[in-house]
Design an enzyme around this catalytic site. Structure first.
Site, PDB file in Angstrom:
ATOM      1  N   PRO A  67     -38.076 -69.731 -17.232  1.00 42.12           N
ATOM      2  CA  PRO A  67     -38.772 -70.994 -17.529  1.00 42.12           C
ATOM      3  C   PRO A  67     -37.787 -72.096 -17.903  1.00 42.12           C
ATOM      4  O   PRO A  67     -37.443 -72.278 -19.068  1.00 42.12           O
ATOM      5  CB  PRO A  67     -39.669 -70.623 -18.722  1.00 42.12           C
ATOM      6  CG  PRO A  67     -38.948 -69.502 -19.392  1.00 42.12           C
ATOM      7  CD  PRO A  67     -38.211 -68.749 -18.324  1.00 42.12           C
TER       8      PRO A  67
ATOM      9  N   CYS B 207     -35.071 -70.705 -27.059  1.00 41.26           N
ATOM     10  CA  CYS B 207     -34.616 -72.076 -26.813  1.00 41.26           C
ATOM     11  C   CYS B 207     -33.744 -72.555 -27.977  1.00 41.26           C
ATOM     12  O   CYS B 207     -34.184 -72.546 -29.128  1.00 41.26           O
ATOM     13  CB  CYS B 207     -35.808 -72.999 -26.629  1.00 41.26           C
ATOM     14  SG  CYS B 207     -35.328 -74.715 -26.330  1.00 41.26           S
TER      15      CYS B 207
ATOM     16  N   LYS C 147     -39.142 -63.858 -24.950  1.00 41.31           N
ATOM     17  CA  LYS C 147     -37.807 -64.199 -24.438  1.00 41.31           C
ATOM     18  C   LYS C 147     -36.985 -64.694 -25.606  1.00 41.31           C
ATOM     19  O   LYS C 147     -37.381 -65.628 -26.317  1.00 41.31           O
ATOM     20  CB  LYS C 147     -37.873 -65.267 -23.354  1.00 41.31           C
ATOM     21  CG  LYS C 147     -36.528 -65.566 -22.696  1.00 41.31           C
ATOM     22  CD  LYS C 147     -36.688 -66.518 -21.513  1.00 41.31           C
ATOM     23  CE  LYS C 147     -35.369 -66.667 -20.747  1.00 41.31           C
ATOM     24  NZ  LYS C 147     -34.378 -67.466 -21.487  1.00 41.31           N
TER      25      LYS C 147
ATOM     26  N   GLY D 135     -28.998 -64.593 -18.000  1.00 43.95           N
ATOM     27  CA  GLY D 135     -27.833 -65.404 -18.314  1.00 43.95           C
ATOM     28  C   GLY D 135     -26.680 -65.219 -17.348  1.00 43.95           C
ATOM     29  O   GLY D 135     -26.289 -64.092 -17.039  1.00 43.95           O
TER      30      GLY D 135
ATOM     31  N   ARG E 262     -31.004 -71.290 -13.777  1.00 43.39           N
ATOM     32  CA  ARG E 262     -30.712 -72.515 -13.032  1.00 43.39           C
ATOM     33  C   ARG E 262     -30.159 -72.271 -11.633  1.00 43.39           C
ATOM     34  O   ARG E 262     -30.321 -73.122 -10.759  1.00 43.39           O
ATOM     35  CB  ARG E 262     -29.733 -73.383 -13.837  1.00 43.39           C
ATOM     36  CG  ARG E 262     -30.293 -73.811 -15.167  1.00 43.39           C
ATOM     37  CD  ARG E 262     -29.305 -74.619 -15.991  1.00 43.39           C
ATOM     38  NE  ARG E 262     -29.817 -74.842 -17.324  1.00 43.39           N
ATOM     39  CZ  ARG E 262     -30.673 -75.815 -17.651  1.00 43.39           C
ATOM     40  NH1 ARG E 262     -31.066 -76.661 -16.739  1.00 43.39           N
ATOM     41  NH2 ARG E 262     -31.112 -75.941 -18.879  1.00 43.39           N
TER      42      ARG E 262
END
Length: 379
Positions: free
Chosen positions: A49, A134, A173, A236, A260
């Protein structure tokens, strides 16, 4: 390739040098299938996300390429869902072609994540995920995201509240911990298991690192080893199918979540699944094929956002698409300055013409002829 390695006696499996029990979420006949709670996903490769990027148009554009097991929405605060703010509703927008999908919620106990979980389930989410990872100040600084790792009992209490309210499986997460070197998640994953969390995704950095440094595979491995009954998904620094394969092999995680780099290589899920299951990666798409996939994404954006917003919204993607189709200086400079759809398509069609001209140049034709006539190609 077997997801969890070779099987030993007594139903155990070997994970990077250690022996682990055969868990209920494993599927020996199809190792890439992953079960989370009462849900089964046909791939153990998930889309992360990523705030501001992985909206419905992007998800719709990459799903047909294959390999993707589950896609998550951007993180959303339940207060925005309950008020039905425009931005919150855009974040959770979905459609029947966008399945399976999960809604990721963030916040603290005061934000109504339990009510948000019910909303997500009622609107078709296969899972509800709690963001405990986050690191940005506007989230972590208010006690949400990876800020929850400063007080693991509070994190567990929040998860239990959401689990008790949610009609669908609840996942988390998170990161290795908040302070660099203070690895808290191996204990946390067990506490989360005890209150009914169905899976955990672990990003291999600490909260205070944000996105600096490299992912700690040994930290991810420690969390995967500590989990007793639920799958742990690694996350990651995955920039290729080889990176994903290495993470699974080194850490023993049940699958991977790719962030990403899915923008830089839309085919990464297809390639990773193929590598895991067959040991081979398919031939890469051509530059023209990558440009046409970018067009497909843009058309999804036009349908769901409208022409003006699609043009403006696409500016931020160009850096990532540029990594796929480089060199493309005219697109890198031009797309962020586009004012309308005609201008956007003018640049893209001109670039496609450049690619075609390069393919038909005497130098390119000579190179292809040399390959076709080489002893290897003839034999």
């Amino acid at each position: 390739m077997s997801l969890r390695g070779t099987t030993g006696g007594g139903g155990d499996t070997f994970l990077g040098g250690r022996v682990a029990h055969s868990y209920s979420w494993m599927n020996a006949s199809t190792p890439s299938v992953l079960r989370i709670g009462d849900r089964t996903f046909d791939s153990n490769l998930f889309l992360s996300p990523i705030a501001g990027f992985y909206d419905l148009p992007f998800r719709l554009s990459i799903r047909p390429l294959g390999g993707l097991g589950l896609a998550y929405t951007e993180l959303v605060n339940p207060k925005g869902l309950l008020r039905q703010t425009a931005r919150s509703m855009q974040i959770v927008e979905s459609c029947p072609e966008d399945r399976p999908w999960a809604v990721q919620l963030y916040g603290t106990e005061e934000d109504g994540l339990d009510i948000g979980a019910k909303w997500a389930a009622d609107h078709g989410a296969a899972l509800v995920d709690i963001n405990m990872g986050c690191p940005v100040p506007k989230v972590a600084g208010k006690g949400g995201g990876s800020g929850l790792l400063r007080s693991c009992p509070n994190a567990v209490r929040l998860a239990e509240k959401v689990v008790n309210a949610s009609p669908v499986p609840v996942t988390v997460k998170t990161r290795l911990g908040w302070e660099m070197g203070n690895l808290v998640t191996p204990r946390l994953v067990q506490d989360l298991e005890d209150v009914g969390v169905a899976a955990l995704t672990i990003h291999g950095r600490y909260g205070e690192q944000r996105f600096k440094g490299s992912v700690d595979l040994e930290g991810i491995r420690a969390v995967a080893q500590a989990a007793r009954t639920i799958p742990v998904i690694g996350n990651g620094d995955i920039r290729s199918a080889d990176d994903a394969k290495r993470m699974i092999e080194v850490t023993g995680c049940a699958g991977v979540m790719i962030g990403r780099w899915a923008m830089a290589d839309n085919w990464i899920f297809r390639d990773t699944r193929s590598l895991l299951e067959t040991g081979d990666v398919p031939p890469p798409p051509t530059r023209a094929q990558r440009v046409h996939k970018m067009i497909d994404h843009f058309e999804h954006a036009r349908r769901h956002l409208g022409d003006r917003r699609a043009v403006v919204n696409f500016r931020k993607y160009m850096t990532w698409y540029g990594k796929q189709i480089s060199p493309c200086p005219t697109l890198r400079r031009g797309i962020p300055l586009c004012r309308d759809v005609d201008e956007w398509y003018g640049l893209v069609h001109a670039f496609l013409a450049e690619i075609q001209a390069e393919r038909e140049s005497p130098e390119a034709l000579g190179r292809r002829a040399g390959v076709e006539a080489s002893p290897a190609s003839l034999g």
